[in-house]
Write an enzyme that holds these catalytic residues in place. Structure first.
Site, PDB file in Angstrom:
ATOM      1  N   GLY B  42      50.460 100.570   6.459  1.00  0.00           N
ATOM      2  CA  GLY B  42      50.870 101.942   6.601  1.00  0.00           C
ATOM      3  C   GLY B  42      50.595 102.315   7.793  1.00  0.00           C
ATOM      4  O   GLY B  42      50.356 101.369   8.958  1.00  0.00           O
ATOM      5  N   LEU B  43      50.276 104.044   8.251  1.00  0.00           N
ATOM      6  CA  LEU B  43      50.601 104.039   9.521  1.00  0.00           C
ATOM      7  C   LEU B  43      48.618 103.622  10.278  1.00  0.00           C
ATOM      8  O   LEU B  43      48.960 102.638  11.614  1.00  0.00           O
ATOM      9  CB  LEU B  43      50.594 105.384  10.435  1.00  0.00           C
ATOM     10  CG  LEU B  43      52.246 106.215   9.642  1.00  0.00           C
ATOM     11  CD1 LEU B  43      51.686 107.754   9.812  1.00  0.00           C
ATOM     12  CD2 LEU B  43      53.107 105.476  11.066  1.00  0.00           C
ATOM     13  N   ALA B  44      48.401 103.144   9.886  1.00  0.00           N
ATOM     14  CA  ALA B  44      46.733 103.217  10.384  1.00  0.00           C
ATOM     15  C   ALA B  44      46.801 101.889   9.915  1.00  0.00           C
ATOM     16  O   ALA B  44      46.241 101.099  11.291  1.00  0.00           O
ATOM     17  CB  ALA B  44      45.669 103.488   9.521  1.00  0.00           C
ATOM     18  N   ARG B 337      46.959 126.607   3.418  1.00  0.00           N
ATOM     19  CA  ARG B 337      47.211 125.828   2.493  1.00  0.00           C
ATOM     20  C   ARG B 337      46.308 126.146   1.377  1.00  0.00           C
ATOM     21  O   ARG B 337      46.446 126.383   0.030  1.00  0.00           O
ATOM     22  CB  ARG B 337      47.459 123.932   2.691  1.00  0.00           C
ATOM     23  CG  ARG B 337      48.219 124.337   3.614  1.00  0.00           C
ATOM     24  CD  ARG B 337      48.114 122.338   3.742  1.00  0.00           C
ATOM     25  NE  ARG B 337      49.365 121.806   4.730  1.00  0.00           N
ATOM     26  CZ  ARG B 337      49.359 120.640   4.714  1.00  0.00           C
ATOM     27  NH1 ARG B 337      49.024 119.125   4.653  1.00  0.00           N
ATOM     28  NH2 ARG B 337      50.889 120.475   5.548  1.00  0.00           N
ATOM     29  N   ARG B 442      42.345 120.361   6.067  1.00  0.00           N
ATOM     30  CA  ARG B 442      43.464 118.849   7.078  1.00  0.00           C
ATOM     31  C   ARG B 442      45.078 120.016   7.638  1.00  0.00           C
ATOM     32  O   ARG B 442      45.032 120.660   6.370  1.00  0.00           O
ATOM     33  CB  ARG B 442      44.156 117.631   6.421  1.00  0.00           C
ATOM     34  CG  ARG B 442      44.874 116.856   7.671  1.00  0.00           C
ATOM     35  CD  ARG B 442      45.449 116.246   7.383  1.00  0.00           C
ATOM     36  NE  ARG B 442      46.673 116.134   6.519  1.00  0.00           N
ATOM     37  CZ  ARG B 442      47.520 116.501   6.333  1.00  0.00           C
ATOM     38  NH1 ARG B 442      47.944 116.649   7.487  1.00  0.00           N
ATOM     39  NH2 ARG B 442      48.592 115.942   4.915  1.00  0.00           N
ATOM     40  N   LEU B 448      48.986 112.035  10.034  1.00  0.00           N
ATOM     41  CA  LEU B 448      50.234 111.429  10.821  1.00  0.00           C
ATOM     42  C   LEU B 448      49.369 110.465  12.410  1.00  0.00           C
ATOM     43  O   LEU B 448      48.841 109.287  12.157  1.00  0.00           O
ATOM     44  CB  LEU B 448      51.620 111.214  10.980  1.00  0.00           C
ATOM     45  CG  LEU B 448      52.462 111.866   9.732  1.00  0.00           C
ATOM     46  CD1 LEU B 448      53.453 112.343   9.901  1.00  0.00           C
ATOM     47  CD2 LEU B 448      52.353 110.752   8.987  1.00  0.00           C
TER      48      LEU B 448
HETATM   49  C1  LIG Z   1      54.436 113.872   0.388  1.00  0.00           C
HETATM   50  C2  LIG Z   1      53.605 114.206   1.498  1.00  0.00           C
HETATM   51  C3  LIG Z   1      53.908 114.837   2.758  1.00  0.00           C
HETATM   52  C4  LIG Z   1      53.165 114.065   4.169  1.00  0.00           C
HETATM   53  N1  LIG Z   1      53.501 114.766   5.459  1.00  0.00           N
HETATM   54  C5  LIG Z   1      52.501 114.301   5.923  1.00  0.00           C
HETATM   55  C6  LIG Z   1      53.437 114.908   7.174  1.00  0.00           C
HETATM   56  O1  LIG Z   1      54.147 115.693   7.702  1.00  0.00           O
HETATM   57  N2  LIG Z   1      52.507 114.735   8.506  1.00  0.00           N
HETATM   58  C7  LIG Z   1      51.124 114.895   9.015  1.00  0.00           C
HETATM   59  O2  LIG Z   1      50.186 114.683   9.535  1.00  0.00           O
HETATM   60  N3  LIG Z   1      50.523 113.975   7.569  1.00  0.00           N
HETATM   61  C8  LIG Z   1      51.208 113.625   6.291  1.00  0.00           C
HETATM   62  N4  LIG Z   1      50.991 113.553   5.214  1.00  0.00           N
HETATM   63  C9  LIG Z   1      49.781 112.955   4.901  1.00  0.00           C
HETATM   64  C10 LIG Z   1      49.905 111.558   5.500  1.00  0.00           C
HETATM   65  O3  LIG Z   1      51.680 110.725   5.257  1.00  0.00           O
HETATM   66  C11 LIG Z   1      48.939 110.012   4.926  1.00  0.00           C
HETATM   67  O4  LIG Z   1      48.300 111.142   5.120  1.00  0.00           O
HETATM   68  C12 LIG Z   1      49.171 109.119   6.089  1.00  0.00           C
HETATM   69  O5  LIG Z   1      50.445 108.553   5.731  1.00  0.00           O
HETATM   70  C13 LIG Z   1      48.237 107.799   5.529  1.00  0.00           C
HETATM   71  O6  LIG Z   1      48.468 106.808   6.424  1.00  0.00           O
HETATM   72  P1  LIG Z   1      47.720 105.693   5.658  1.00  0.00           P
HETATM   73  O7  LIG Z   1      48.008 104.517   6.492  1.00  0.00           O
HETATM   74  O8  LIG Z   1      45.955 106.297   5.974  1.00  0.00           O
HETATM   75  O9  LIG Z   1      47.394 104.913   4.072  1.00  0.00           O
HETATM   76  P2  LIG Z   1      48.917 104.784   3.482  1.00  0.00           P
HETATM   77  O10 LIG Z   1      50.016 104.909   4.398  1.00  0.00           O
HETATM   78  O11 LIG Z   1      49.189 105.121   2.237  1.00  0.00           O
HETATM   79  O12 LIG Z   1      48.687 102.704   3.371  1.00  0.00           O
HETATM   80  C14 LIG Z   1      48.528 102.417   2.539  1.00  0.00           C
HETATM   81  C15 LIG Z   1      48.536 100.583   2.310  1.00  0.00           C
HETATM   82  O13 LIG Z   1      46.990 100.134   1.598  1.00  0.00           O
HETATM   83  C16 LIG Z   1      47.901  99.120   0.707  1.00  0.00           C
HETATM   84  N5  LIG Z   1      46.934  99.644  -0.061  1.00  0.00           N
HETATM   85  C17 LIG Z   1      46.375 100.051  -1.037  1.00  0.00           C
HETATM   86  N6  LIG Z   1      45.370  99.768  -1.563  1.00  0.00           N
HETATM   87  C18 LIG Z   1      45.419  97.917  -1.518  1.00  0.00           C
HETATM   88  C19 LIG Z   1      45.734  97.428  -1.914  1.00  0.00           C
HETATM   89  N7  LIG Z   1      43.981  97.305  -3.098  1.00  0.00           N
HETATM   90  N8  LIG Z   1      45.461  96.280  -1.448  1.00  0.00           N
HETATM   91  C20 LIG Z   1      46.062  95.871  -0.873  1.00  0.00           C
HETATM   92  N9  LIG Z   1      47.338  96.813  -0.238  1.00  0.00           N
HETATM   93  C21 LIG Z   1      46.439  98.191  -0.599  1.00  0.00           C
HETATM   94  C22 LIG Z   1      49.539 100.144   0.746  1.00  0.00           C
HETATM   95  O14 LIG Z   1      50.187  99.439   0.620  1.00  0.00           O
HETATM   96  C23 LIG Z   1      49.797 100.615   2.232  1.00  0.00           C
HETATM   97  O15 LIG Z   1      50.255  99.453   2.948  1.00  0.00           O
HETATM   98  C24 LIG Z   1      52.028 113.733   4.017  1.00  0.00           C
HETATM   99  C25 LIG Z   1      52.080 112.598   2.785  1.00  0.00           C
HETATM  100  C26 LIG Z   1      52.553 113.718   1.321  1.00  0.00           C
HETATM  101  C27 LIG Z   1      52.206 112.413   0.731  1.00  0.00           C
END
Ligand SMILES: Cc1cc2nc3c(=O)[nH]c(=O)nc-3n(C[C@H](O)[C@H](O)[C@H](O)COP(=O)(O)OP(=O)(O)OC[C@H]3O[C@@H](n4cnc5c(N)ncnc54)[C@H](O)[C@@H]3O)c2cc1C
Ligand code: SF4
Ligand code: FES
Lengths: 249, 644
Positions: B42-44, B337, B442, B448
């Site tokens: 994901g983003l991180a 919220r 949050r 993001l």
């Molecule tokens: C509908 C919606 C709208 C949103 N809108 C906003 C917004 O407008 N602005 C904002 O700032 N935030 C928003 N958020 C929140 C934000 O999108 C998320 O908090 C953020 O994108 C999380 O990013 P991440 O990289 O931490 O994890 P994720 O993007 O969830 O990525 C997780 C990754 O880990 C991998 N993974 C997970 N478990 C395993 C495993 N056991 N083995 C291998 N791979 C695994 C997955 O395949 C994926 O690649 C929104 C969230 C939702 C649900």
């Protein structure tokens, strides 16, 4: 609603596969298409049978993971993704045919799940701007006219689902590839690498076994994100210019 | 264990620069001797994997989807905050810092939040350089919008698809590194365990989701970027595959889990339509700028609507209760919220909810359309109205929309220090997976920002400090610790496949979700939580006796995948409840009915609860140990939030 489903079942990549018929008796119009399949899978599980495997994740029409060739159309009768399709688009008593994407470059993994790794490899060949983290100028030092930014955004909306390939009689990936080529060719950030990019991406596309484009426009008609054929025209121009003036990579 | 947050000395605004200067560096030619494992794209994860590879480390990156581009981050709609002050409206790093601390109800670490605000500026530069097509003004400069909880306009966006465009930017950087061979990407691969050797994280165990093969991967550090755990509630706005497995298995290997009870419930989602419902859809918060929230004043009217005998348009103006405007005259429909969600629930609990289920409130645009004209409203919200119509088959231009709160985000997560390292040396957590910079609540558009800050700008620095102090010798996956972890993973899978019970995984998941939602959702009480804890234990016990998982391990097995994830949710759920029980106060997303003001607002207890609750695993079915990290506020004054 009551439905008859004819679904492609295939145990793995080596299995021959066949259509199998299922009956579902309690389908609500408010269900999404994938929720209807969830219901089928719960029924199968209770009977001790293996559920139908299909790809999905966001169920919001944005991740591009869901697929399904429904009654002869990728993502079904509407111009949306399968996850955004609802059962009210079907009639009580209808028979629905559900198959995986069919394309040489998208081999079936199991049932309705296919391998779209070829799309990733095309992007890896050049679908980026070569910039390392932290080595940038201030964002507003690159003004981009709004019309240009809008066009780039139109192209950037592609979700990489592969419906364009599935809809094309030649299984061409031109719409997908042209969307990325267009986005980056339109923006000043992407201009430095534009020739190399289009050559490498097209070369990768060809090597993956996608067919050639004969301009039937089926892809545009089925694309859930409305990616336009003008992107293909733009990519063709980019490609010819690159071939004429670059070192022919 | 003593919790050391490793917050650098010095004035707040200088901590990060000083720290960057003080950390040890790995010599450029030595970087290629180190292997880093990044779980998540994901983003991180994508940002970290790409940046680390650019620096010269060897990276292995994992995701469970068929492509790294599909991570849940793709679904984010609204935007990303950054203290650019492009609008010249008085924004600054300090203001973004302050808004985030206050929005989080004073339950986040000052130093981390300030760093987040500092690097937010570079994120936008980075994304633009990659070709992310942010919205622009006619002059060609970047456009901004405003978002809840802030008085300045600092949110950057790409139509309603900001997350998609940011993720595709990070994915393109990742793809470039895959092409150079510095990143090896493993798709359709799920991490099922962390392997520690001599107390340090040295690798992971994974399952190939297509072949079922259990494999080990060794490295010098492991980064978990695996997202949030909102799906513990079964219904949420998270993607179907989002899960807690990676974080939970790490927790069982010694990583503390912080503030698990902090979950965010988003007020504007499309209500549940029936038992078949598999997930919930978010409608952008921006709708509350023009929509008026109401329910019928009389229960009788509500009943008639629920029965389909009346519609919203049959309710006369004087019989409508615009409850947010009534209770919060100065913020009205734009309260934060948590406040908006709680009030909607209260109305429905009083029997005034609308829709077939009675679990919805109206969001009415009639006045806005009268005031601004249909065209204006269409231009602003057209795509959202279309989406609503597609899902509900109702026309929001003619009938008020129906909305209801839904689980959206989890502020809790793995405890990390200032370097984003968990309590296990060499194991890091980034993005939504860590306990984060958002405290108990949050603000919109900040997740993001945090994911990309962690991935592009924080971890690539801090990880060098750890690796520089560690010899580059490799461990191999033949090490007994790897073999042991593989054997345990296989044993768990075999156990699940053998049960052959009568209830499906989804049935258990739904049952768990309902308990969590009813007792550990928008409002919590000691009594309810105690009951819920018992229920979760019972459901978990039944799961291990009666779940039905068909098929074999050595194939693409969607039931087995789900069963492994739900097994972990069943354990996490209990810890969330325990954490909620422990926190005898109300703050942000955590509302304990016993702790409210006379007007029904959240009552914080700063004297006793200004700490991070970091839970330590003690073994199967044993109570976890609570470790407290006190939160020290030197730069902001703690005040009670008021939106009256
Ligand atoms: C509908 C919606 C709208 C949103 N809108 C906003 C917004 O407008 N602005 C904002 O700032 N935030 C928003 N958020 C929140 C934000 O999108 C998320 O908090 C953020 O994108 C999380 O990013 P991440 O990289 O931490 O994890 P994720 O993007 O969830 O990525 C997780 C990754 O880990 C991998 N993974 C997970 N478990 C395993 C495993 N056991 N083995 C291998 N791979 C695994 C997955 O395949 C994926 O690649 C929104 C969230 C939702 C649900
Ligand atoms: S161009 Fe359209 S159909 Fe093709 S992959 Fe992109 S979104 Fe899907
Ligand atoms: S499941 Fe994500 S687009 Fe359909």
């Amino acid at each position: 609603m009551k439905l008859t489903l004819k679904i492609w079942r295939q145990k793995n990549a080596n299995d021959k596969g066949k259509m199998v018929e299922y009956k579902l008796n309690h389908v609500s119009e408010d269900m999404s298409f994938l929720e209807m399949l969830d219901v089928l899978n719960e029924e199968l599980l209770h009977k001790g049978e293996e559920p139908v495997a299909f790809d999905h994740d966001c169920r919001e029409g944005i991740c591009g993971m869901c697929s399904l060739y429904i009654n002869g159309h990728p993502h079904g009768p509407l111009q949306t993704t399968t996850c955004q399709l609802h059962m009210r688009s079907f009639k009580d008593g209808e028979t629905i045919y559900i198959e995986p994407w069919r394309a040489k470059a998208f081999p079936v993994v199991r049932d309705l799940v296919v391998d779209r790794g070829a799309f990733d490899r095309i992007i890896q060949a050049g679908g980026y701007v070569s910039v390392n983290t932290g080595v940038t100028v201030d964002a507003n030092e690159i003004p981009i006219p709004r019309e240009v930014a809008d066009l780039a955004m139109d192209a950037a909306q592609c979700i990489g689902c592969g419906a364009c390939v599935a809809s094309c009689k030649n299984a061409s990936a031109m719409l997908f590839v042209s969307a990325k080529v267009s986005q980056l060719a339109l923006l000043p950030q992407g201009k430095a690498e534009r020739k190399k990019r289009v050559e490498k991406m097209v070369a990768q596309m060809d090597s993956e076994g996608f067919g050639s484009c004969t301009n039937t426009g089926a892809c545009e008609a089925e694309c859930p994100k409305g990616i336009s054929l003008t992107n293909i025209a733009r990519m063709n121009r980019e490609y010819f210019v690159a071939k004429l003036t670059s070192n022919n990579l | 264990m003593e919790l050391n947050s490793k917050i650098p000395e010095g004035p707040l605004a200088e901590k990060w620069s000083k720290h960057k200067f003080n950390v040890k560096l790995v010599n450029p030619s030595n970087k290629r001797k180190y292997d880093v494992i990044v779980v998540g794209s994901g983003l991180a994860g994508a940002a970290a994997a790409a940046s680390l590879a650019e620096l010269g480390y060897n990276v292995k990156c994992f995701c469970f989807q068929d492509s790294p581009r599909r991570a849940h981050s793709i679904a984010a709609q609204g935007g990303i905050n950054a203290a650019k002050n492009y609008q010249n409206d008085g924004d600054s790093v300090f203001r973004l810092f302050y808004d985030t601390i206050k929005g989080g109800d004073y339950r986040a670490r000052e130093a981390n939040v300030h760093r987040l605000a500092e690097v937010s500026v570079s994120i936008i530069d980075q994304c633009v350089a990659q070709g992310v097509p942010f919205a622009r003004e006619y002059g060609g400069l970047l456009a901004n919008r405003s978002f809840g909880g802030a008085q300045v306009s600092r949110t950057f966006y790409a139509r309603g698809q900001t997350g998609q465009q940011l993720l595709l930017g990070a994915y393109s950087a990742l793809s470039r590194q895959i092409e150079t061979g510095k990143v090896k990407m493993y798709t359709r691969t799920e991490m099922l365990d962390v392997v520690t050797i001599d107390g340090k994280a040295r690798g992971i165990v994974t399952r190939n989701l297509v072949t079922g093969k259990i494999e080990s991967h060794a490295g010098h550090a492991v980064l978990l970027c695996t997202g949030g755990y909102g799906n513990v509630f079964y219904l949420s706005t998270n993607a179907m595959g989002s899960n807690v497995t990676a974080a939970w298995r790490a927790h069982k290997k010694g990583a503390y889990f912080a503030n698990p009870c902090y979950t965010q419930i988003h007020p504007t989602c499309i209500p549940v339509s029936g038992d078949h419902q598999s997930k919930l859809t978010l409608m952008s918060e921006s709708l509350r700028n023009d929509g008026r929230v109401w329910v019928p004043k009389n229960e009788a009217d509500a009943k008639a609507i629920q029965a389909g005998k009346k519609t919203a348009n049959d309710i006369k103006e004087e019989d409508r209760d615009y409850f947010l405007e009534r209770k919060y005259p100065s913020f009205g429909n734009l309260v934060p919220r948590d406040v908006a969600s709680r009030n909607a629930k209260q109305m429905c609990d009083e029997g005034k909810g609308v829709g077939k289920t009675g679990l919805a409130v109206y969001l009415d645009f009639a006045d806005a359309i009268k005031r601004d004209g249909l065209k204006t409203i269409e231009a602003k919200y057209g795509n959202l109205f279309d989406m609503y119509r597609q899902i509900t088959d109702e026309n929001p231009y003619e009938m008020p929309m129906m909305i209801y709160p839904a689980v959206h985000y989890t502020m809790g997560g793995l405890w990390v220090d200032y370097n984003l390292m968990t309590s296990v040396p060499g194991l890091y957590a980034l993005g939504e997976a860590n306990f984060s910079d958002h405290g108990a609540n949050r603000l919109g558009a900040s997740a993001l920002m945090q994911g990309l800050a962690d991935g592009y700008f924080v971890a690539p620095y801090t990880i060098g400090d750890y690796l520089a102090q560690m010899p580059a010798d490799k461990v191999t996956t033949d090490h007994p610790e790897f073999k042991k972890a593989e054997a345990e993973t296989k044993a768990q899978i075999d156990a699940l496949l053998k049960i052959n019970g009568t209830k499906t995984v989804d049935e258990f998941h739904r049952e768990l979700g309902k308990i969590m939602w009813d007792y550990c959702g928008m409002a919590r009480s000691a009594e309810g939580l105690q009951f819920a804890r018992k229920r979760v234990q019972e459901i978990r016990a039944e799961f291990w006796k009666n779940v039905k998982v068909v098929g074999a391990n050595e194939e693409l097995n969607i039931t087995l995948e789900k069963a492994l994830r739900v097994a972990d949710f069943l354990e996490l759920g209990e810890l969330m409840i325990v954490d909620a029980l422990n926190r005898n106060e109300s703050c942000g997303g955590h509302f304990r009915e016993e702790y409210q003001t006379e007007e029904g607002e959240a009552r914080r207890d700063d004297n006793n609860f200004a700490y991070v609750a970091a839970w330590e695993y003690n073994g199967k079915d044993k109570d976890e140990t609570l470790n407290k990290e006190p939160l020290v506020f030197e730069n902001v004054k703690l005040t009670q939030r008021s939106y009256k």
